[in-house]
Motif scaffolding. Structure first.
Motif, short mmCIF file in Angstrom:
data_model
loop_
_atom_site.label_atom_id
_atom_site.label_comp_id
_atom_site.label_asym_id
_atom_site.label_seq_id
_atom_site.Cartn_x
_atom_site.Cartn_y
_atom_site.Cartn_z
N GLY A 185 37.36 -18.59 64.00
CA GLY A 185 38.56 -19.35 63.61
C GLY A 185 38.06 -19.86 62.22
O GLY A 185 38.91 -21.01 61.66
N LEU A 186 37.17 -19.42 61.44
CA LEU A 186 36.99 -19.87 60.18
C LEU A 186 37.62 -19.14 59.23
O LEU A 186 37.92 -17.89 59.44
N THR A 187 37.88 -19.59 58.00
CA THR A 187 38.49 -18.91 57.00
C THR A 187 37.36 -17.88 56.21
O THR A 187 36.63 -18.56 55.61
N PRO A 188 37.65 -16.90 56.39
CA PRO A 188 36.40 -15.87 55.53
C PRO A 188 36.66 -16.07 53.93
O PRO A 188 37.49 -16.12 53.60
N PRO A 189 35.34 -16.02 53.48
CA PRO A 189 35.47 -15.73 51.95
C PRO A 189 36.42 -14.63 51.45
O PRO A 189 36.35 -13.29 52.47
N PRO A 190 37.12 -14.77 50.33
CA PRO A 190 37.83 -13.69 49.88
C PRO A 190 36.98 -12.34 49.91
O PRO A 190 35.72 -12.28 49.59
N TYR A 191 37.85 -11.30 49.80
CA TYR A 191 37.14 -10.02 49.57
C TYR A 191 36.18 -9.92 48.58
O TYR A 191 35.05 -9.51 48.35
N ASP A 192 36.67 -10.42 47.18
CA ASP A 192 36.04 -10.44 45.99
C ASP A 192 35.00 -11.14 46.05
O ASP A 192 33.71 -10.81 45.40
N GLU A 193 35.09 -12.37 46.76
CA GLU A 193 33.87 -13.08 46.74
C GLU A 193 32.78 -12.65 47.56
O GLU A 193 31.27 -12.66 47.20
N ILE A 194 33.03 -11.81 48.65
CA ILE A 194 31.80 -11.30 49.47
C ILE A 194 31.26 -10.01 48.70
O ILE A 194 30.03 -9.84 48.80
N ARG A 195 32.20 -9.28 48.23
CA ARG A 195 31.69 -8.12 47.19
C ARG A 195 30.73 -8.55 46.31
O ARG A 195 29.60 -8.08 45.85
N LYS A 196 31.11 -9.50 45.53
CA LYS A 196 30.09 -10.28 44.42
C LYS A 196 28.89 -10.59 44.90
O LYS A 196 27.79 -10.40 44.24
N ALA A 197 28.86 -11.14 46.21
CA ALA A 197 27.67 -11.35 46.89
C ALA A 197 26.70 -10.27 47.41
O ALA A 197 25.41 -10.09 46.72
N TYR A 198 27.26 -9.11 47.75
CA TYR A 198 26.71 -7.84 48.03
C TYR A 198 25.84 -7.31 46.57
O TYR A 198 24.77 -6.92 46.46
N GLU A 199 26.77 -7.47 45.67
CA GLU A 199 26.41 -6.74 44.25
C GLU A 199 25.55 -7.69 43.59
O GLU A 199 24.56 -7.30 42.95
N LYS A 200 25.29 -8.77 44.21
CA LYS A 200 24.17 -9.63 43.57
C LYS A 200 22.69 -9.31 44.09
O LYS A 200 21.74 -9.06 43.45
N PHE A 201 22.90 -8.70 45.43
CA PHE A 201 21.57 -8.28 46.04
C PHE A 201 21.23 -6.81 46.05
O PHE A 201 20.39 -6.48 46.67
N ILE A 202 22.30 -6.18 46.14
CA ILE A 202 22.25 -4.62 46.11
C ILE A 202 22.33 -3.93 44.82
O ILE A 202 23.34 -4.13 44.12
N PRO A 203 21.30 -3.28 44.16
CA PRO A 203 21.42 -2.63 42.88
C PRO A 203 22.60 -1.84 43.07
O PRO A 203 22.76 -0.85 44.11
N GLU A 204 23.28 -1.56 41.74
CA GLU A 204 24.23 -0.33 41.78
C GLU A 204 23.78 1.05 42.31
O GLU A 204 24.68 1.52 42.88
N LYS A 205 22.70 1.18 42.06
CA LYS A 205 22.19 2.74 42.44
C LYS A 205 22.09 2.75 43.85
O LYS A 205 21.88 3.90 44.56
N ASP A 206 22.01 1.64 44.81
CA ASP A 206 21.89 1.82 46.28
C ASP A 206 23.09 1.58 46.84
O ASP A 206 23.30 1.48 48.22
N ARG A 207 24.38 1.20 46.21
CA ARG A 207 25.56 0.98 46.46
C ARG A 207 26.27 2.20 47.13
O ARG A 207 26.25 3.07 46.40
#
Length: 208
Positions: A185-207
């Motif tokens: 029942g929580l409002t999820p973070p927007p798609y773009d926010e979650i994507r930026k979070a993953y891009e912070k921790f996963i190098p581009e070569k591993d995506r």
């Protein structure tokens, strides 16, 4: 356009055998295939959460049936009140718990074998980033009692699920995280926010 197909992935027999004693009873049916045509980032939170449920549990509705999907999360994690696993934490309340975890002194001053997803990535500063970091760098923080045996909770047994053999794509990871917020029942973070979070921790070569 992007075509995301979340379907049935056969568990390797060896992996299945090693985990079979920990599995809840599941129905032996082929999971429903979820297809998203077009831009997955444009899906409503509800529809994106359905994709996430299918990644985790094999199909929409798989949560109630304790199914196993591509992400293989239920092999170790539990998701329902009262369910206790000894391989990984119960993920009920993770959306709110993640927001508190990033303030925990044990998180802020880690003693784990790995303290950043990669050099210079930094640490999580939001709930969305904490969840993304826990998926991409499980040993960056280890919940007490769930570390590799003998590691004094300094190392996590969880694999990096964006890498083989599980190999979830960024879109699949985003969908999974959306489901974890949405189902409570929580409002999820927007798609773009979650994507930026993953891009912070996963190098581009591993995506993927």
């Amino acid at each position: 356009g992007l075509l995301l197909s979340v379907g049935f992935f056969t568990l390797m027999s060896g992996s299945f055998a090693s985990y079979s004693n920990w599995l809840p009873q599941t129905r032996g049916e082929v999971p429903e295939e979820i297809k998203v045509e077009g831009d997955i980032s444009k899906l409503s939170p509800e529809k994106l959460a359905e994709v996430g449920e299918a990644v985790i549990f094999g199909k929409v509705g798989g949560f109630d049936e304790r199914g196993i999907g591509k992400g293989q999360c239920p092999l170790c994690h539990t998701f329902k009140a009262g369910d206790i696993g000894d391989r990984a934490p119960n993920l009920i309340g993770i959306g709110n718990r993640a927001a508190e975890r990033i303030k925990d002194p044990a998180y802020l001053k880690p003693t784990t074998v790995q303290t950043e997803a990669f050099g210079g990535s930094g640490r999580a500063t939001t709930a969305a980033e904490y969840i993304a970091e826990s998926h991409s760098c499980p040993s960056c923080y280890v919940v007490a009692g769930f570390g590799v045996k003998g590691s004094n909770d300094r190392e996590s047994p969880m694999p990096q699920i964006h890498k083989p053999p599980i190999g979830l794509s960024l879109d699949e990871l985003i969908a999974v995280d959306t489901w974890m917020f949405f189902r409570e029942g929580l409002t999820p973070p927007p798609y773009d926010e979650i994507r930026k979070a993953y891009e912070k921790f996963i190098p581009e070569k591993d995506r993927i």
